[in-house]
Design a protein around this motif. Structure first.
Motif, PDB file in Angstrom:
ATOM      1  N   GLY A 133       0.827  -1.195   0.000  1.00  0.00           N
ATOM      2  CA  GLY A 133       0.000   0.000   0.000  1.00  0.00           C
ATOM      3  C   GLY A 133       0.862   1.247   0.000  1.00  0.00           C
ATOM      4  O   GLY A 133       1.847   1.334  -0.729  1.00  0.00           O
ATOM      5  N   VAL A 134       0.513   2.200   0.841  1.00  0.00           N
ATOM      6  CA  VAL A 134       1.183   3.502   0.860  1.00  0.00           C
ATOM      7  C   VAL A 134       2.644   3.359   1.291  1.00  0.00           C
ATOM      8  O   VAL A 134       2.954   2.689   2.288  1.00  0.00           O
ATOM      9  N   ILE A 135       3.522   4.017   0.536  1.00  0.00           N
ATOM     10  CA  ILE A 135       4.953   4.045   0.848  1.00  0.00           C
ATOM     11  C   ILE A 135       5.360   5.494   1.100  1.00  0.00           C
ATOM     12  O   ILE A 135       5.021   6.382   0.324  1.00  0.00           O
ATOM     13  N   ASN A 136       6.091   5.706   2.185  1.00  0.00           N
ATOM     14  CA  ASN A 136       6.655   7.026   2.495  1.00  0.00           C
ATOM     15  C   ASN A 136       8.145   6.867   2.798  1.00  0.00           C
ATOM     16  O   ASN A 136       8.532   5.962   3.540  1.00  0.00           O
ATOM     17  N   ALA A 137       8.953   7.748   2.214  1.00  0.00           N
ATOM     18  CA  ALA A 137      10.395   7.708   2.470  1.00  0.00           C
ATOM     19  C   ALA A 137      10.921   9.128   2.614  1.00  0.00           C
ATOM     20  O   ALA A 137      10.425  10.060   1.976  1.00  0.00           O
ATOM     21  N   GLU A 138      11.927   9.289   3.484  1.00  0.00           N
ATOM     22  CA  GLU A 138      12.564  10.591   3.635  1.00  0.00           C
ATOM     23  C   GLU A 138      14.017  10.419   4.038  1.00  0.00           C
ATOM     24  O   GLU A 138      14.390   9.424   4.674  1.00  0.00           O
ATOM     25  N   ASP A 185      20.606  17.649   9.005  1.00  0.00           N
ATOM     26  CA  ASP A 185      20.571  18.882   9.793  1.00  0.00           C
ATOM     27  C   ASP A 185      21.868  19.637   9.542  1.00  0.00           C
ATOM     28  O   ASP A 185      22.946  19.180   9.935  1.00  0.00           O
ATOM     29  N   GLU A 186      21.788  20.783   8.887  1.00  0.00           N
ATOM     30  CA  GLU A 186      22.989  21.520   8.497  1.00  0.00           C
ATOM     31  C   GLU A 186      23.760  22.059   9.703  1.00  0.00           C
ATOM     32  O   GLU A 186      24.967  22.289   9.617  1.00  0.00           O
ATOM     33  N   ASN A 187      23.093  22.255  10.829  1.00  0.00           N
ATOM     34  CA  ASN A 187      23.775  22.787  12.010  1.00  0.00           C
ATOM     35  C   ASN A 187      24.544  21.711  12.768  1.00  0.00           C
ATOM     36  O   ASN A 187      25.696  21.895  13.135  1.00  0.00           O
ATOM     37  N   SER A 188      23.891  20.571  13.014  1.00  0.00           N
ATOM     38  CA  SER A 188      24.532  19.510  13.798  1.00  0.00           C
ATOM     39  C   SER A 188      25.262  18.491  12.936  1.00  0.00           C
ATOM     40  O   SER A 188      26.097  17.743  13.431  1.00  0.00           O
ATOM     41  N   GLY A 189      24.928  18.418  11.637  1.00  0.00           N
ATOM     42  CA  GLY A 189      25.519  17.420  10.747  1.00  0.00           C
ATOM     43  C   GLY A 189      24.821  16.079  10.803  1.00  0.00           C
ATOM     44  O   GLY A 189      25.192  15.154  10.087  1.00  0.00           O
ATOM     45  N   ALA A 190      23.778  15.943  11.649  1.00  0.00           N
ATOM     46  CA  ALA A 190      23.071  14.672  11.811  1.00  0.00           C
ATOM     47  C   ALA A 190      22.282  14.332  10.551  1.00  0.00           C
ATOM     48  O   ALA A 190      21.766  15.205   9.852  1.00  0.00           O
ATOM     49  N   VAL A 191      22.189  13.028  10.268  1.00  0.00           N
ATOM     50  CA  VAL A 191      21.452  12.536   9.104  1.00  0.00           C
ATOM     51  C   VAL A 191      20.416  11.517   9.568  1.00  0.00           C
ATOM     52  O   VAL A 191      20.720  10.637  10.379  1.00  0.00           O
ATOM     53  N   THR A 192      19.197  11.662   9.061  1.00  0.00           N
ATOM     54  CA  THR A 192      18.137  10.708   9.379  1.00  0.00           C
ATOM     55  C   THR A 192      17.493  10.224   8.091  1.00  0.00           C
ATOM     56  O   THR A 192      17.131  11.030   7.233  1.00  0.00           O
ATOM     57  N   ALA A 193      17.371   8.911   7.953  1.00  0.00           N
ATOM     58  CA  ALA A 193      16.702   8.309   6.800  1.00  0.00           C
ATOM     59  C   ALA A 193      15.636   7.353   7.315  1.00  0.00           C
ATOM     60  O   ALA A 193      15.855   6.628   8.290  1.00  0.00           O
ATOM     61  N   LYS A 194      14.477   7.376   6.649  1.00  0.00           N
ATOM     62  CA  LYS A 194      13.355   6.568   7.132  1.00  0.00           C
ATOM     63  C   LYS A 194      12.491   6.132   5.969  1.00  0.00           C
ATOM     64  O   LYS A 194      12.237   6.907   5.047  1.00  0.00           O
ATOM     65  N   ALA A 195      12.037   4.877   6.004  1.00  0.00           N
ATOM     66  CA  ALA A 195      11.120   4.363   4.985  1.00  0.00           C
ATOM     67  C   ALA A 195      10.049   3.524   5.663  1.00  0.00           C
ATOM     68  O   ALA A 195      10.348   2.709   6.542  1.00  0.00           O
ATOM     69  N   SER A 196       8.803   3.742   5.264  1.00  0.00           N
ATOM     70  CA  SER A 196       7.704   2.934   5.794  1.00  0.00           C
ATOM     71  C   SER A 196       6.839   2.448   4.638  1.00  0.00           C
ATOM     72  O   SER A 196       6.536   3.207   3.710  1.00  0.00           O
ATOM     73  N   THR A 197       6.447   1.186   4.698  1.00  0.00           N
ATOM     74  CA  THR A 197       5.631   0.570   3.652  1.00  0.00           C
ATOM     75  C   THR A 197       4.455  -0.138   4.311  1.00  0.00           C
ATOM     76  O   THR A 197       4.651  -0.956   5.213  1.00  0.00           O
ATOM     77  N   ALA A 198       3.246   0.184   3.873  1.00  0.00           N
ATOM     78  CA  ALA A 198       2.044  -0.362   4.507  1.00  0.00           C
ATOM     79  C   ALA A 198       1.453  -1.519   3.699  1.00  0.00           C
ATOM     80  O   ALA A 198       1.646  -1.612   2.479  1.00  0.00           O
TER      81      ALA A 198
END
Length: 255
Positions: free
Chosen positions: A81-86, A90-103
């Protein structure tokens, strides 16, 4: 005298700015990267043509940083079903977050071996900070047919062997975590590996549901901090005070 003071002020500003910026400069200018997608299929089933599909709803820190898809259907192999990815940095802290969800995932690919396989939600998350890189997987309403229910938060690299009669035809890896040579981490929430071989084998190849890759984190990039800031302020005091003293003395002499 005004011209001399202007030159001194310009020199002072240049020196302080260069030192402060030098103190703020990161060890490496390369930013942290991240990516995510919902579904990817690359298999060759027994007696059929090769099937390559996806990655569906792909996102990267370079853009697009988010992506969505209403549904995905690879006949005989997978429906979702619905797929969301991002994937965001964060340009200030340098942190990176990646996430994917599939229903609403089903895997007709495994029906002959396990029966009906379905998962209400498959989610992979990867986070990179200055402390390191880590990932996790969340499964909601997961039922792997004859294997039964599985943990909602499976341990990293949980493996489930899939047999067809006496033959081992596939391996399901839950919360697969792969440390890449560049220091990044890839989290595949569900990875079905077809093993091939034997007349009764399903085929060979890979089906991945919800994947996230991130890291390592980029160095933080403050305007000025630490040693650079204090050295710059020290130079400002060392140069500005004598200049100010000379100006006061000249004014006193003219009075």
């Amino acid at each position: 005298m005004k011209s001399s003071l202007v030159r001194r002020g310009g020199l002072l500003a240049a020196v302080v700015a260069s030192v402060v910026l030098a103190g703020a400069a990161p060890a490496s200018a390369a930013p942290g990267d991240g990516s995510a997608y919902g579904v990817k299929v690359d298999v060759k089933l027994l007696g059929q043509n090769a099937v390559k599909a996806g990655p569906f709803a792909a996102a990267t820190t370079a853009g697009p940083t988010s992506s969505s898809l209403a549904k995905a259907d690879v006949p005989g192999i997978l429906t979702a079903g619905v797929i969301n990815a991002e994937a965001k940095r964060d340009e200030n802290s340098g942190a990176v977050t990646a996430k994917a969800s599939t229903a609403d995932v089903t895997l007709p690919l495994l029906k002959a071996a396990l029966g009906d396989v379905g998962i209400k939600l498959v989610e992979a998350v990867c986070t990179a900070t200055q402390k390191g890189v880590e990932g996790s997987t969340k499964l909601v309403g997961a039922n792997l047919g004859s294997v039964g229910a599985v943990d909602a938060a499976p341990a990293a690299n949980t493996q489930i062997k899939v047999g067809l009669g006496a033959l081992n035809v596939a391996t399901i890896i839950l919360n697969e975590q792969v440390k890449n040579p560049d220091g990044s981490l890839t989290v595949n929430a569900v990875h079905v590996k077809l093993l091939g071989g034997g007349l009764k084998a399903l085929g060979d190849g890979d089906v991945i549901v919800s994947s996230a890759t991130c890291g390592p984190a980029a160095p933080p990039m403050p305007l000025a901090s630490g040693a650079g800031l204090w050295i710059g302020l020290g130079l400002l005091g060392a140069v500005a005070v004598p200049v100010g003293t000379r100006i006061l003395r000249r004014r006193s002499a003219q009075a």
